[in-house]
Design a protein around this motif. Structure first.
Motif, short mmCIF file in Angstrom:
data_model
loop_
_atom_site.label_atom_id
_atom_site.label_comp_id
_atom_site.label_asym_id
_atom_site.label_seq_id
_atom_site.Cartn_x
_atom_site.Cartn_y
_atom_site.Cartn_z
N PHE A 75 32.56 29.86 1.29
CA PHE A 75 33.40 29.86 2.50
C PHE A 75 33.84 31.27 2.86
O PHE A 75 33.77 31.68 4.03
CB PHE A 75 34.62 28.96 2.27
N THR A 76 34.29 32.05 1.87
CA THR A 76 34.79 33.40 2.12
C THR A 76 33.69 34.31 2.67
O THR A 76 33.90 35.04 3.64
CB THR A 76 35.35 34.00 0.82
N CYS A 77 32.52 34.24 2.07
CA CYS A 77 31.40 35.08 2.53
C CYS A 77 30.96 34.69 3.94
O CYS A 77 30.66 35.55 4.77
CB CYS A 77 30.23 34.99 1.55
N LEU A 78 30.92 33.39 4.22
CA LEU A 78 30.56 32.93 5.56
C LEU A 78 31.56 33.45 6.59
O LEU A 78 31.18 33.89 7.68
CB LEU A 78 30.51 31.40 5.61
N MET A 79 32.82 33.39 6.25
CA MET A 79 33.85 33.87 7.17
C MET A 79 33.69 35.36 7.43
O MET A 79 33.80 35.82 8.58
CB MET A 79 35.24 33.56 6.59
N LEU A 80 33.41 36.14 6.38
CA LEU A 80 33.23 37.58 6.54
C LEU A 80 32.00 37.89 7.40
O LEU A 80 32.03 38.80 8.25
CB LEU A 80 33.10 38.25 5.17
N ILE A 81 30.92 37.16 7.17
CA ILE A 81 29.70 37.36 7.96
C ILE A 81 29.96 37.04 9.43
O ILE A 81 29.55 37.79 10.33
CB ILE A 81 28.55 36.49 7.42
N LEU A 82 30.66 35.94 9.70
CA LEU A 82 30.95 35.55 11.07
C LEU A 82 31.83 36.58 11.76
O LEU A 82 31.59 36.95 12.91
CB LEU A 82 31.63 34.18 11.09
N ILE A 83 32.86 37.07 11.06
CA ILE A 83 33.74 38.09 11.63
C ILE A 83 32.96 39.37 11.93
O ILE A 83 33.14 40.00 12.98
CB ILE A 83 34.92 38.40 10.66
N THR A 84 32.06 39.75 11.01
CA THR A 84 31.23 40.95 11.21
C THR A 84 30.34 40.80 12.43
O THR A 84 30.18 41.74 13.23
CB THR A 84 30.37 41.22 9.97
N GLN A 85 29.74 39.62 12.61
CA GLN A 85 28.86 39.39 13.76
C GLN A 85 29.64 39.46 15.07
O GLN A 85 29.16 40.05 16.05
CB GLN A 85 28.18 38.03 13.61
N VAL A 86 30.82 38.86 15.10
CA VAL A 86 31.65 38.91 16.31
C VAL A 86 32.05 40.35 16.62
O VAL A 86 31.99 40.79 17.78
CB VAL A 86 32.90 38.02 16.14
N ALA A 87 32.43 41.10 15.57
CA ALA A 87 32.82 42.50 15.76
C ALA A 87 31.65 43.33 16.28
O ALA A 87 31.81 44.16 17.18
CB ALA A 87 33.33 43.08 14.44
N ALA A 88 30.45 43.09 15.73
CA ALA A 88 29.27 43.82 16.18
C ALA A 88 28.95 43.50 17.64
O ALA A 88 28.61 44.40 18.42
CB ALA A 88 28.07 43.47 15.29
N GLY A 89 29.09 42.23 18.00
CA GLY A 89 28.86 41.83 19.40
C GLY A 89 29.83 42.51 20.35
O GLY A 89 29.45 42.97 21.43
N LEU A 90 31.09 42.60 19.95
CA LEU A 90 32.10 43.25 20.80
C LEU A 90 31.84 44.75 20.93
O LEU A 90 32.00 45.33 22.02
CB LEU A 90 33.50 43.02 20.20
N VAL A 91 31.42 45.39 19.81
CA VAL A 91 31.11 46.82 19.86
C VAL A 91 29.94 47.09 20.80
O VAL A 91 29.98 48.02 21.63
CB VAL A 91 30.78 47.35 18.44
N ILE A 92 28.89 46.25 20.71
CA ILE A 92 27.73 46.41 21.59
C ILE A 92 28.12 46.23 23.04
O ILE A 92 27.70 46.98 23.93
CB ILE A 92 26.61 45.43 21.19
N TYR A 93 28.98 45.22 23.31
CA TYR A 93 29.39 44.94 24.69
C TYR A 93 30.19 46.09 25.28
O TYR A 93 29.93 46.54 26.40
CB TYR A 93 30.20 43.64 24.74
N PHE A 94 31.18 46.60 24.52
CA PHE A 94 32.05 47.63 25.06
C PHE A 94 31.44 49.03 24.99
O PHE A 94 31.91 49.95 25.66
CB PHE A 94 33.40 47.62 24.32
N GLN A 95 30.38 49.18 24.18
CA GLN A 95 29.72 50.48 24.08
C GLN A 95 28.35 50.49 24.77
O GLN A 95 27.53 51.36 24.48
CB GLN A 95 29.55 50.87 22.60
#
Length: 251
Positions: A75-95
């Motif tokens: 569960f913990t690793c899945l949550m970290l992976i999901l947060i990382t993916q969302v963060a990467a998507g936001l960085v790509i969008y704003f950059q």
């Protein structure tokens, strides 16, 4: 079955990262040979894919053997992976404008230094020729980008990139430069070339727009699978009861 599906998802992500590094004949090849950012991203994908496969195995092991700590780790690793993916998507969008400028710089340098006689950059140049041929485009913003090419300047613009050609006579030549059939001592500019008018930037943007639904669908599907995995692991963890050793007969 779900944990097996998650392992397959990890294998797909891992394979995608390996494909980015191994590809030599597409726009991805141009980027990964010129930009360390894409190579770093590919290695991150490989790491995420391998971690996802491992998590799928641990989740399956935890569910079968009713081991709470493995399910909690899953569960913990899945949550970290999901947060990382969302963060990467936001960085790509704003950059995205910064990324667009970086792409323009990479392709601009490639076009300016393109030389079919130089074997050192042959793979990179062939990858760019492939892009121009497949998208039916010329240059990044248009054929005018090629007027900065040193080789063409030395040829007085009497040659043009074959991969840009819209002429049937150049259909067999998709790399290097083709010569114009013009009288000697004629004044030539890039506007006289028989090439496609569309720049590859527009072609790439059109491809992204046409496939935006598929890209968003895949990203959403991956996120849904990860959320389901988190919900399933928590549910299993709650349903696993600790053994009541007070009921064990004393010897």
């Amino acid at each position: 079955v779900f944990f097996l599906l998650f392992q397959i998802l990890g294998a797909v992500i891992l394979g995608f990262g390996i494909w980015i590094l191994a590809d030599k004949t597409s726009f991805v090849a141009v980027l990964q040979m010129s930009s360390p950012s894409l190579k770093t991203g590919a290695y991150i994908l490989i790491g995420v894919g391998a971690l996802t496969m491992l998590m799928g195995f641990l989740g399956c092991l935890g569910a079968v053997n009713e081991i709470r700590c493995l399910l909690g780790l899953y569960f913990t690793c899945l949550m970290l992976i999901l947060i990382t993916q969302v963060a990467a998507g936001l960085v790509i969008y704003f950059q995205k404008e910064t990324l667009k400028d970086e792409l323009s710089h990479i392709v601009g340098n490639l076009i300016e230094n393109y030389n079919p006689l130089n074997d050192d950059d042959r793979n990179l140049e062939e990858a760019w020729d492939y892009v121009q041929t497949q998208i039916s485009c010329c240059g990044w913003t248009g054929a005018k980008d090629w007027k900065k090419n040193e080789f063409l300047i030395n040829q007085s613009m009497t040659a043009y990139p074959c991969s840009c050609s819209n002429s049937s006579k150049d259909s067999q030549a998709d790399t290097g430069f083709c010569n114009l059939d013009i009288p000697a001592n004629s004044t030539v500019t890039y506007t006289d070339w028989p090439v496609h008018e569309q720049g590859c930037m527009d072609g790439v943007e059109n491809w992204l727009k046409d496939n935006l639904g598929v890209i968003l669908g895949v990203c959403t599907g991956v996120a849904v699978i990860e959320l389901l995995g988190m919900i399933l692991s928590i549910s299993l963890c709650k349903n696993i009861h600790s053994e009541d050793y007070t009921k064990v007969p004393k010897s």
